[in-house]
Design a protein around this motif. Structure first.
Motif, PDB file in Angstrom:
ATOM      1  N   UNK A 124       0.832  -1.403  -0.036  1.00 63.48           N
ATOM      2  CA  UNK A 124      -0.162   0.153  -0.216  1.00 63.48           C
ATOM      3  C   UNK A 124       0.799   1.173  -0.165  1.00 63.48           C
ATOM      4  N   UNK A 125       1.891   1.333   0.900  1.00 56.71           N
ATOM      5  CA  UNK A 125       2.541   2.581   1.035  1.00 56.71           C
ATOM      6  C   UNK A 125       3.602   2.535  -0.439  1.00 56.71           C
ATOM      7  N   UNK A 126       3.943   1.440  -1.061  1.00 58.79           N
ATOM      8  CA  UNK A 126       4.647   1.697  -2.298  1.00 58.79           C
ATOM      9  C   UNK A 126       3.766   2.412  -3.332  1.00 58.79           C
ATOM     10  N   UNK A 127       2.377   1.989  -3.255  1.00 60.49           N
ATOM     11  CA  UNK A 127       1.793   2.599  -4.430  1.00 60.49           C
ATOM     12  C   UNK A 127       1.497   3.861  -3.957  1.00 60.49           C
ATOM     13  N   UNK A 128       1.254   4.262  -2.631  1.00 57.30           N
ATOM     14  CA  UNK A 128       1.124   5.750  -2.259  1.00 57.30           C
ATOM     15  C   UNK A 128       2.440   6.546  -2.924  1.00 57.30           C
ATOM     16  N   UNK A 129       3.486   5.941  -2.652  1.00 58.02           N
ATOM     17  CA  UNK A 129       4.757   6.764  -3.231  1.00 58.02           C
ATOM     18  C   UNK A 129       4.873   6.749  -4.314  1.00 58.02           C
ATOM     19  N   UNK A 130       4.469   5.585  -5.119  1.00 52.85           N
ATOM     20  CA  UNK A 130       4.623   5.804  -6.669  1.00 52.85           C
ATOM     21  C   UNK A 130       3.679   6.953  -7.243  1.00 52.85           C
ATOM     22  N   UNK A 131       2.663   6.954  -6.429  1.00 52.70           N
ATOM     23  CA  UNK A 131       1.561   7.926  -6.968  1.00 52.70           C
ATOM     24  C   UNK A 131       2.200   9.074  -6.821  1.00 52.70           C
ATOM     25  N   UNK A 132       2.786   9.421  -5.680  1.00 53.66           N
ATOM     26  CA  UNK A 132       3.345  10.866  -5.295  1.00 53.66           C
ATOM     27  C   UNK A 132       4.382  10.907  -6.379  1.00 53.66           C
ATOM     28  N   UNK A 133       5.336   9.941  -6.638  1.00 52.91           N
ATOM     29  CA  UNK A 133       6.315  10.413  -7.374  1.00 52.91           C
ATOM     30  C   UNK A 133       5.988  10.454  -9.017  1.00 52.91           C
ATOM     31  N   UNK A 134       4.851   9.923  -9.418  1.00 48.00           N
ATOM     32  CA  UNK A 134       4.336  10.369 -10.708  1.00 48.00           C
ATOM     33  C   UNK A 134       3.636  11.683 -10.817  1.00 48.00           C
ATOM     34  N   UNK A 135       3.582  12.120  -9.507  1.00 51.22           N
ATOM     35  CA  UNK A 135       2.708  13.684  -9.522  1.00 51.22           C
ATOM     36  C   UNK A 135       1.200  13.777  -9.480  1.00 51.22           C
ATOM     37  N   UNK A 136       0.606  12.699  -8.600  1.00 49.03           N
ATOM     38  CA  UNK A 136      -0.850  12.618  -8.564  1.00 49.03           C
ATOM     39  C   UNK A 136      -1.215  13.871  -7.835  1.00 49.03           C
ATOM     40  N   UNK A 137      -2.155  14.716  -8.280  1.00 44.18           N
ATOM     41  CA  UNK A 137      -2.703  15.755  -7.671  1.00 44.18           C
ATOM     42  C   UNK A 137      -3.106  15.454  -6.144  1.00 44.18           C
ATOM     43  N   UNK A 138      -2.663  16.486  -5.393  1.00 35.86           N
ATOM     44  CA  UNK A 138      -3.114  16.445  -4.033  1.00 35.86           C
ATOM     45  C   UNK A 138      -1.983  15.861  -3.115  1.00 35.86           C
ATOM     46  N   UNK A 139      -0.993  15.499  -3.822  1.00 38.50           N
ATOM     47  CA  UNK A 139       0.421  15.283  -3.325  1.00 38.50           C
ATOM     48  C   UNK A 139       1.553  16.344  -3.508  1.00 38.50           C
TER      49      UNK A 139
END
Lengths: 495, 517
Positions: B379-394
């Motif tokens: 779960x955390x990996x998914x979160x940081x992957x999303x952060x790294x790809x620039x998901x809005x809200x992060x």
């Protein structure tokens, strides 16, 4: 008048007298520890006369010697380094010699070599120049071969003897040519002829270059460096330390005075020659050091490179150059005392520890010894908090100030190359001990970890100097500036 | 003096961490954690206390400390704290904590020495962020390298010697070029005024010939780009990041890379605004090349740590873009990106390290289907992957968006190319997720999930990401006064009608006068 002369000369007189007393003491009764302490104390006493001599300085004592701040500073350096080396020698000699062999003359020779060094720092005349040169060289020659039953020291001694003879021959011929053209033997008068003449006489220039080559041979600048690695490797380690520090510092002191009074940096052929020597020394030293598997050889090649850096600073010319050179040489002496000191101490525990593998995992078995070596290596590599960084900074500053961009760039490129081999040795200290190397090492671990207070004190002193100069160099800088202004002032004042 | 505490606390705690090993195995990390939290708290205290002073127009620095050091060369122990340094020091403390947590289980031998080195490195980094005397800056800049080197070479993986050599040689070569430029600046000051000086404020007053400025700027740039790293100086990075132990990788990627960006912002722009603006197209080009090239390489990696390492180069490209774009918005974006990238890469490397520790491999081909086995990690990996790809809200989104938005007006073509990097980021980040956590399980070993401590820390970092993503004002308003000055320095630049020397002077004056009205 006469009294003032004696006061000014007191360090040289004191060391000369003490050397005689030491000789008599050895004649009356051999006792290793007593003579070692005696030699140490005599250096200390001589050092104590330096501030006293400073009250009479700057002063020209006869035409032969000039005692000024510059000379006194280098005297202090030479004597301090000698003291550290004497302190390190005792245990080393004990480990290498049997009881019945006489080792006492070692200290006598060491004092005589230092005496030569002191003469060199004050020399302002061909005669004192040559006398100091020979006294230092000949004493060293016997010291290098002092372990007379071994093969390597003897080989090294023969090599050094040949080098010494060559250097002396070139030097004498050069001095003769200079005398032929200028009719004078003091540095100042020899320089004066060029200032009057419209063009530089060819023979004069030839003589000058021969003299400089003689000096370059002693300093081990490439391409006159061939003797350095063999002699460094073959000589007993404390003597290697001595060659790297005292002998070179004394010759640099002489070179600085010679360069200032003859004003050789005004002559473009000399500048070209020195630039070439600097670049070749840096490149040769560093590239060849990369290939070494022997710690003493590695440090030998690195010393060639370091004196290349010193030349870059020297070429900058003027007061900043003299400052930077002096600072760098002092720093270099401290770092070399540290690095070779560790090799000496480690070798004092039985068998010469010259190979890089001997140092594998040293940090985990002998943390303090390894930390000392690591500190010296970082300093040699020029990493901050160590004196080496400030030294390199000084050299770069002098070079940039004089606009020697290419030399500065060469210096930088070489520093990066040098990092590689310093790091390699540095890493070895921290890597796990290899299985093959553990067997002989276990033997040493069983020896008492206690190193002897003389060793601890001397290495501790060197380490604190390296750190202190790295963090707070200002007092030394002020001292050097004072001594440099002295050097330049004397040169100017003379008729 | 209180600024010195910020540097001295970690450095003085370091020997205690080493000695603490004798008391208990967990003493060193606790000492390190304690030192960092005190430091972080102190930094926040200093930052908040003096905001009023800054608003009243007292000076450019929130807190300043000045002691003479080597008067011969005009070198002094001059420290100054402003918004930018404050943000980065707090970031340093956070990433440091993350690194220590990540090493808790991984480092089994010589724990004391490890944490001693971590503290020394962090102390050096904090010194870099505070020093405003250029010699002192360089001093700290070099100082952090040795402990970092030891961290890699003693605790690293199989190829550690090679990697650490490369790391040291590259950074050292860059630094020495930087040193020459710094020395040259001080000597130019000597020529102009008769007194050498390494002080930031003095050097800002200096008028440089445009050719000199160009060369010096180039030397500064090389020194900083090696650390950043931007191509073509990046080749040390993947090896080093991969071979270093997880804790060291987190520090390298999270903080050390930021020192390069900080150097650009703090020194290169204010000292050579003109030369910078001339160089803008090339530097931004390098940034775009870095973004795209590293992203393409990231897609091709099979080693999870290498993938994150390349993605890190790609993201640092945005910082380079923002720095050189010269508008306030883009500069703010660069700062935001520094923080966001530190947090997201730190998190990703922690998770990659955790995976490596559990499966003894970094090859993603040997993983797959781990979601079921290690749900927390996944779960955390998914979160940081999303952060790294620039998901809005992060936070990363804010950073990248501000950079792109802020520089579009000046360099539209480059920005369009750079935004492709964000698309690529989605490809490699999701690819990584797919290959490791989804699909068929390759390795049937049952392993433990993230420990509570590690999970808590990662959650905390994730919370920071969300917080900064939703409420970026915290960072932006702290950095604003500094960025305004920088932007002004960049804007006040030569249109053709001004003679260059005059405009240089005027831009310097505005920059050195300090505070915002």
């Amino acid at each position: 008048m006469i009294l003032q002369d004696f006061i000014a000369l007191s360090p040289i007189l004191a060391l000369g007298a003490i050397s005689l007393v030491t000789m008599l003491a050895i004649a009356f009764g051999r006792h290793h520890a007593r003579i070692a302490v005696f030699a140490f104390v005599s250096c200390l006493l001589t050092l104590a006369t330096v501030p006293w001599a400073a009250t009479a300085a700057p002063r020209a004592v006869t035409t032969l010697l000039v005692v000024d701040g510059h000379a006194l500073l280098y005297m202090g350096l030479v004597l301090t380094a000698t003291m550290v080396i004497i302190a390190l020698s005792y245990r080393y000699l004990n480990a290498q010699f049997h009881e019945e062999e006489g080792v006492e003359e070692y200290y006598l020779l060491l004092l005589l070599a230092t005496f030569g060094g002191l003469v060199l720092t004050t020399a302002a005349h061909f005669v004192s120049f040559f006398l100091g040169f020979e006294l230092l060289g000949l004493s060293l020659c016997s010291l290098i071969g002092y372990l007379r039953t071994r093969r390597h020291p003897l080989e090294a001694a023969v090599k050094y003897l040949l080098l010494s003879i060559t250097a002396s021959a070139l030097l004498l011929f050069g001095l003769a040519l200079l005398y032929f053209e200028s009719g004078a033997m003091t540095f100042h008068a020899v320089g004066a002829i060029v200032k009057q003449a419209q063009s530089v006489p060819a023979l004069w220039l030839g003589g000058l270059i021969l003299v400089l080559v003689g000096i370059a041979l002693k300093l081990g600048l490439a391409p006159f460096h061939m003797w350095i690695p063999d002699v460094y490797q073959g000589a007993p380690t404390p003597i290697t330390t001595y060659i790297a520090t005292v002998s070179k510092a004394a010759v640099v002191a002489l070179l600085l005075r010679f360069a200032t009074e003859v004003e050789i940096l005004e002559l473009s052929p000399v500048v070209h020659l020195f630039s070439l020597l600097a670049v070749v020394s840096m490149v040769t030293g560093n590239i060849l050091a990369l290939l070494q598997q022997n710690v003493k050889r590695l440090l030998a090649y690195s010393s060639i490179a370091h004196f290349g850096y010193v030349l870059v600073a020297l070429l900058a010319g003027g007061p900043p150059a003299a400052e930077a050179v002096t600072f760098y040489v002092i720093v270099y002496c401290a770092m070399s005392l540290g690095a070779f000191g560790v090799v000496t101490v480690y070798s004092s525990e039985g068998g010469d520890k010259n190979r890089v593998e001997d140092y594998q995992g040293l940090f985990w078995t002998r943390p303090w010894l390894a930390a000392m070596l690591a500190l010296s290596l970082l300093s040699l590599a020029g990493i901050p908090v160590t004196a080496g960084f400030i030294g390199k900074f000084y050299a770069i500053t002098a070079g940039v100030d004089a606009g020697l961009w290419w030399l500065v760039l060469a210096l930088i490129a070489n520093s990066v190359v040098s990092l590689y081999y310093y790091l390699r040795l540095f890493v070895t200290l921290f890597s796990e001990a290899a299985t093959s190397a553990t067997l002989p090492q276990q033997e040493t671990v069983q020896r008492p970890a206690f190193m002897g207070w003389a060793t601890v004190c001397s290495l501790g002193f060197v380490a604190s100097i390296i750190l202190l100069l790295g963090v707070y160099p200002e007092p030394l800088i002020e001292l050097i500036r004072h001594s440099v202004s002295n050097l330049l002032m004397v040169a100017v004042q003379k008729p | 003096m209180s600024l010195w505490l910020l540097i001295l606390i970690p450095i003085l705690a370091a020997p205690f961490a080493w000695l603490g090993q004798q008391w208990s195995r967990s003493a060193p990390p606790w000492i390190a954690l304690g030192a960092l939290s005190v430091d972080c708290f102190l930094a926040l205290l200093l930052g908040s206390r003096d905001h009023a002073v800054q608003a009243s127009g007292h000076g450019a620095w929130l807190v300043e400390s000045h002691i003479s050091w080597i008067p011969r060369w005009g070198i002094s122990l001059h420290l100054g704290l402003d918004g930018l340094s404050l943000i980065l020091i707090v970031l340093t403390a956070c990433i440091g904590v993350l690194a220590i947590i990540a090493s808790w289980a991984e480092i089994q031998s010589r724990v004391g020495l490890f944490h001693c080195n971590v503290l020394l490195a962090l102390g050096g980094v904090i010194g870099v962020f505070l020093a405003i005397d250029l010699f002192l800056f360089f001093f700290f800049w070099e100082l952090m390298l040795v402990p970092m080197y030891l961290l890699i070479v003693i605790w690293g993986h199989a190829e550690r010697r090679h990697a650490s050599f490369k790391f040291f040689l590259f950074t050292q070569a860059g630094s020495l070029v930087l040193l020459v430029a710094i020395v040259a600046l001080a000597l130019l000051h000597q020529q102009a005024t008769g007194q050498p000086s390494f002080d930031y404020a003095d050097l800002m007053e200096l008028t440089l010939s445009s050719e000199m400025a160009r060369w010096l700027m180039l030397a500064f740039l090389i020194g900083f780009l090696v650390k950043l790293p931007a191509p073509p100086f990046h080749t040390w990075l993947p090896d080093t990041y991969t071979e270093a132990p997880t804790g060291a990788t987190i520090i390298l990627a999270g903080i050390l890379a930021k020192t390069g960006a900080y150097g650009l912002l703090r020194f290169t722009i204010p000292l050579f605004p003109e030369a910078m603006s001339e160089f803008t197209p090339i530097a931004m080009g390098l940034g775009v090349v870095g973004i795209l090239y590293a992203a393409v390489l990231a897609c091709a990696q099979t080693d999870i740590k290498r993938l994150v390492a390349y993605s890190s180069i790609s993201h640092m490209g945005f910082i380079l873009l923002g720095t050189f774009a010269g508008t306030e918005l883009a500069l703010q974006g660069a700062v935001m990106q520094m923080v966001a990238h530190g947090l997201s890469t730190g998190g990703l490397f922690l998770l990659a390290g955790a995976l490596e520790e559990r499966y003894q491999t970094r090859e993603m081909g040997h993983m797959g289907g781990l979601w079921a086995v290690t749900p927390r990690l996944a779960t955390m990996a998914l979160f940081f992957a999303c952060a790294s790809l620039g998901l809005p809200g992060l936070a990363n989104f804010i950073g990248e968006f501000l950079v792109l938005f802020g520089s579009y007006a000046t360099q539209p073509l480059m920005i369009i190319l750079a935004s492709l990097g964000m698309v690529m980021a989605a490809i490699y980040s999701l690819g990584m997720m797919q290959r490791t956590f989804f699909g068929r399980q390759q390795d049937s070993r049952s392993v433990s999930d993230l420990s509570n401590v590690a999970f808590g820390t990662v959650l905390f970092i994730a919370a920071l990401q969300i917080w900064l993503g939703l409420y970026p004002r915290v960072v932006l308003s702290t950095a604003q006064p500094v960025m305004e000055q920088l932007a002004r320095a960049a804007v006040a630049l030569p249109s053709m009608s001004h003679p260059p020397s005059e405009s240089l002077l005027s831009s310097n004056r505005t920059a050195s006068q300090g505070t915002t009205p």
